[in-house]
Design a protein around this motif. Structure first.
Motif, mmCIF file in Angstrom:
data_model
loop_
_atom_site.group_PDB
_atom_site.id
_atom_site.type_symbol
_atom_site.label_atom_id
_atom_site.label_comp_id
_atom_site.label_asym_id
_atom_site.label_seq_id
_atom_site.Cartn_x
_atom_site.Cartn_y
_atom_site.Cartn_z
ATOM 1 N N GLY A 13 -18.293 -48.174 3.801
ATOM 2 C CA GLY A 13 -19.009 -47.224 4.646
ATOM 3 C C GLY A 13 -18.152 -46.697 5.779
ATOM 4 O O GLY A 13 -18.202 -45.506 6.109
ATOM 5 N N GLY A 14 -17.357 -47.568 6.387
ATOM 6 C CA GLY A 14 -16.484 -47.125 7.459
ATOM 7 C C GLY A 14 -15.448 -46.119 6.984
ATOM 8 O O GLY A 14 -15.175 -45.120 7.655
ATOM 9 N N LEU A 15 -14.864 -46.380 5.807
ATOM 10 C CA LEU A 15 -13.872 -45.455 5.263
ATOM 11 C C LEU A 15 -14.502 -44.123 4.878
ATOM 12 O O LEU A 15 -13.956 -43.045 5.157
ATOM 13 N N TRP A 16 -15.660 -44.187 4.243
ATOM 14 C CA TRP A 16 -16.357 -42.976 3.796
ATOM 15 C C TRP A 16 -16.760 -42.117 4.998
ATOM 16 O O TRP A 16 -16.479 -40.916 5.042
ATOM 17 N N LEU A 17 -17.413 -42.736 5.962
ATOM 18 C CA LEU A 17 -17.908 -41.981 7.102
ATOM 19 C C LEU A 17 -16.780 -41.580 8.048
ATOM 20 O O LEU A 17 -16.921 -40.603 8.789
ATOM 21 N N GLY A 18 -15.672 -42.321 8.025
ATOM 22 C CA GLY A 18 -14.523 -41.893 8.796
ATOM 23 C C GLY A 18 -13.969 -40.564 8.321
ATOM 24 O O GLY A 18 -13.351 -39.823 9.085
ATOM 25 N N ALA A 19 -14.219 -40.257 7.037
ATOM 26 C CA ALA A 19 -13.753 -38.993 6.473
ATOM 27 C C ALA A 19 -14.821 -37.904 6.495
ATOM 28 O O ALA A 19 -14.497 -36.720 6.592
ATOM 29 N N THR A 20 -16.106 -38.310 6.416
ATOM 30 C CA THR A 20 -17.177 -37.310 6.260
ATOM 31 C C THR A 20 -18.282 -37.463 7.305
ATOM 32 O O THR A 20 -19.358 -36.902 7.137
ATOM 33 N N GLY A 21 -18.027 -38.211 8.363
ATOM 34 C CA GLY A 21 -19.086 -38.533 9.305
ATOM 35 C C GLY A 21 -19.586 -37.384 10.146
ATOM 36 O O GLY A 21 -20.558 -37.545 10.888
ATOM 37 N N GLN A 22 -18.952 -36.221 10.067
ATOM 38 C CA GLN A 22 -19.412 -35.081 10.855
ATOM 39 C C GLN A 22 -20.455 -34.251 10.114
ATOM 40 O O GLN A 22 -21.056 -33.344 10.680
ATOM 41 N N ARG A 23 -20.702 -34.548 8.843
ATOM 42 C CA ARG A 23 -21.625 -33.744 8.041
ATOM 43 C C ARG A 23 -23.075 -34.069 8.380
ATOM 44 O O ARG A 23 -23.383 -35.108 8.956
ATOM 45 N N ALA A 24 -23.953 -33.140 7.983
ATOM 46 C CA ALA A 24 -25.369 -33.260 8.355
ATOM 47 C C ALA A 24 -26.012 -34.512 7.780
ATOM 48 O O ALA A 24 -26.911 -35.097 8.391
ATOM 49 N N GLN A 25 -25.572 -34.950 6.594
ATOM 50 C CA GLN A 25 -26.186 -36.109 5.952
ATOM 51 C C GLN A 25 -25.564 -37.432 6.389
ATOM 52 O O GLN A 25 -25.973 -38.494 5.927
ATOM 53 N N ALA A 26 -24.572 -37.408 7.292
ATOM 54 C CA ALA A 26 -23.884 -38.637 7.699
ATOM 55 C C ALA A 26 -24.828 -39.684 8.297
ATOM 56 O O ALA A 26 -24.699 -40.866 7.973
ATOM 57 N N PRO A 27 -25.789 -39.308 9.175
ATOM 58 C CA PRO A 27 -26.701 -40.352 9.685
ATOM 59 C C PRO A 27 -27.476 -41.057 8.578
ATOM 60 O O PRO A 27 -27.695 -42.272 8.651
ATOM 61 N N LEU A 28 -27.879 -40.308 7.560
ATOM 62 C CA LEU A 28 -28.593 -40.927 6.437
ATOM 63 C C LEU A 28 -27.659 -41.836 5.642
ATOM 64 O O LEU A 28 -28.049 -42.942 5.236
ATOM 65 N N VAL A 29 -26.419 -41.405 5.421
ATOM 66 C CA VAL A 29 -25.448 -42.232 4.697
ATOM 67 C C VAL A 29 -25.173 -43.516 5.485
ATOM 68 O O VAL A 29 -25.071 -44.608 4.905
ATOM 69 N N ASN A 30 -25.052 -43.384 6.793
ATOM 70 C CA ASN A 30 -24.848 -44.554 7.643
ATOM 71 C C ASN A 30 -26.002 -45.544 7.470
ATOM 72 O O ASN A 30 -25.790 -46.756 7.354
ATOM 73 N N LEU A 31 -27.220 -45.034 7.440
ATOM 74 C CA LEU A 31 -28.392 -45.890 7.248
ATOM 75 C C LEU A 31 -28.381 -46.540 5.870
ATOM 76 O O LEU A 31 -28.685 -47.734 5.730
ATOM 77 N N LEU A 32 -28.004 -45.788 4.839
ATOM 78 C CA LEU A 32 -28.004 -46.338 3.478
ATOM 79 C C LEU A 32 -26.967 -47.450 3.328
ATOM 80 O O LEU A 32 -27.234 -48.464 2.677
#
Length: 482
Positions: A13-32
């Motif tokens: 999750g850290g690697l994924w969101l480090g690359a895409t964490g600015q997108r609109a769905q990032a908060p949902l991905v973080n929760l998942l």
């Protein structure tokens, strides 16, 4: 396999969101990702309850009834904080306080922070535990400074310098412990494995082990926020994003105290006298008293509850310092209640400060009128953390105080006096915020209230009824602590 899955989700999750964490769905991905981590922690807990101790990678990682309890608590609070973050971060973006690059940093570092905590809790290697605690410091420094204001940068630097000095003391203590173990276990990695050290703790050199514990207590005690090593904590809580305040109080302080408790077991076995316990009781009582006095002077709501965290961590440290089945049970119960309650309070505080546009308590008024759910959440959370029955904090504090009356009567009047001062200070400041004349603005995103009341409901239920499975779990963990 369960340990690898548990650690794999937040790392990925850290690697994924480090690359895409600015997108609109990032908060949902973080929760998942946080939800997946909670599921992995659940499977691991079931296996530990069925089989006992579980190990991986040639005993470099070991999970027993003590740390699996903290793994489950960490995963749960991490998930609910990610849930709360969806609404909170959306409001921050609407208010122009967070840019796309900072969103990516926030989401990526949030998962990295959970990863470092879970590594610290599951590792059997005291050296790797130190590395994980240092990594947790680095990730949270970036999160505390997220807003890039002068105050947040100052708080981040203070946090980094003070905890960096503290963690250096912990490293020296770890090296001393290795020297003591090397004489018994021989050279190699086994001299840093806690399970191997626990088997030969009676053969360790008492002088070296006691000196090592002093450095470890000072080092990790800085992370716990024990007075007088607490100066970083109020600033970090006040200037960082509120979700980070929730996980700092609810999770990081627990993990630092866990590191102290693991080494306390070794010191008790080597010295056959309560040297470590006396030090912990001294720091604990002093922290409770200092925090209670500082509570009366606070004007910032997040700093107020940061000092409350210092108070409760001091109470836990005192309980574990007393030792014994009842005191350890009470300390573990209080650890659970504090994590759930304090994170719920910060959730409510985050939305209250967003609604009022300030963290100054004098300018936050009438929450019960402008947003009844936020107002009731803050009021009930404050009552819970102050130990009002029937919330679970009352049960854990009652156990600690009654044990102190029997085992350490000198500390009882100090603790009772400090808790009384804390009650007056917090309730006196929260009451006008909830019931005063209405002020505030409408939030662009509806507040995430469910995590607040989910935590408070659990604290209420556990105050009324402790399930036998959970009670057995606490007793097993308390027995491991001696």
């Amino acid at each position: 396999m369960e340990i690898w899955v548990l650690l794999g989700f937040p790392l990925l999750g850290g690697l994924w969101l480090g690359a895409t964490g600015q997108r609109a769905q990032a908060p949902l991905v973080n929760l998942l990702f946080s939800l997946a981590t909670l599921g992995a922690a659940g499977f691991l807990a079931v296996r530990v309850l069925q089989e006992g101790r579980v190990s991986a990678w040639d005993e470099q990682f070991v999970v027993d009834p003590f740390n699996v309890f903290l793994v489950g608590l960490t995963a749960f609070v991490g998930m609910t904080t990610a849930w709360f973050s969806r609404s909170y971060v959306g409001n921050e973006v609407q208010h122009g306080r967070l840019s796309a690059s900072r969103l990516r940093l926030y989401h990526g570092m949030y998962q990295a922070f959970l990863f470092t905590l879970l590594v610290a809790l599951t590792t059997n290697n005291l050296g790797l535990l130190w590395v994980a605690m240092e990594a947790a410091t680095l990730t949270t420094v970036l999160l505390v400074s997220l807003y890039r204001t002068p105050a947040s940068l100052e708080a981040a630097w203070k946090y980094f310098i003070l905890c960096g000095v503290g963690i250096a003391q912990a490293l020296f203590g770890t090296i001393l412990l290795y020297f003591a173990a090397e004489k018994v276990l021989g050279e190699g990695g086994n001299a840093l494995l806690w399970t191997h050290l626990a088997q030969v703790k009676g053969q360790l050199e008492p002088t070296i082990v006691s000196l090592a514990f002093v450095f470890l207590l000072v080092g990790y005690g800085t992370k716990v926020g024990l007075a007088p090593l607490h100066n970083w904590l109020p600033d970090a809580h006040a200037e960082g994003p509120t979700p980070i305040s929730a996980v700092l109080s609810g999770l990081l302080l627990n993990v630092a105290l866990y590191a102290i408790l693991r080494t306390k077991v070794l010191v008790d076995g080597a010295l056959h006298q309560p040297f470590a316990g006396h030090l912990m009781m001294g720091f604990g009582v002093f922290s409770v008293a200092v925090a209670a006095l500082f509570l009366m002077r606070q004007k910032d709501i997040k700093r107020l509850f940061a000092y409350s965290s210092i108070e409760h961590m001091g109470l836990m440290t005192f309980a574990f310092g007393m030792g014994g089945a009842v005191a350890n049970f009470a300390g573990l119960l209080h650890m659970t209640m504090h994590s759930l309650t304090k994170s719920a309070i910060f959730f409510a505080v985050g939305h209250a400060s967003q609604k009022s546009g300030t963290q100054l308590m004098a300018q936050i008024r009438g929450l019960i009128r402008t947003s009844p759910t936020i107002g009731w959440g803050l009021l009930l959370g404050a009552l819970a953390i102050l130990g009002m029955p029937p919330f679970g904090v009352f049960a854990s504090e009652f156990l600690i105080l009654t044990t102190a009356m029997h085992e350490q009567p000198w500390a009882t009047p100090i603790l009772l006096g400090a808790l009384g001062v804390a009650f007056a200070a917090i309730f006196g400041k929260v009451q006008p915020m909830v019931f005063g004349p209405a002020t505030g603005q409408r939030l662009p995103h509806p507040p995430a209230i469910l995590p607040v009341f989910l935590h408070l409901t659990l604290v209420l239920i556990l105050g009324l009824y402790l399930p036998p499975v959970l009670a057995t779990w606490y007793r097993q963990a308390a027995a491991l602590l001696g």
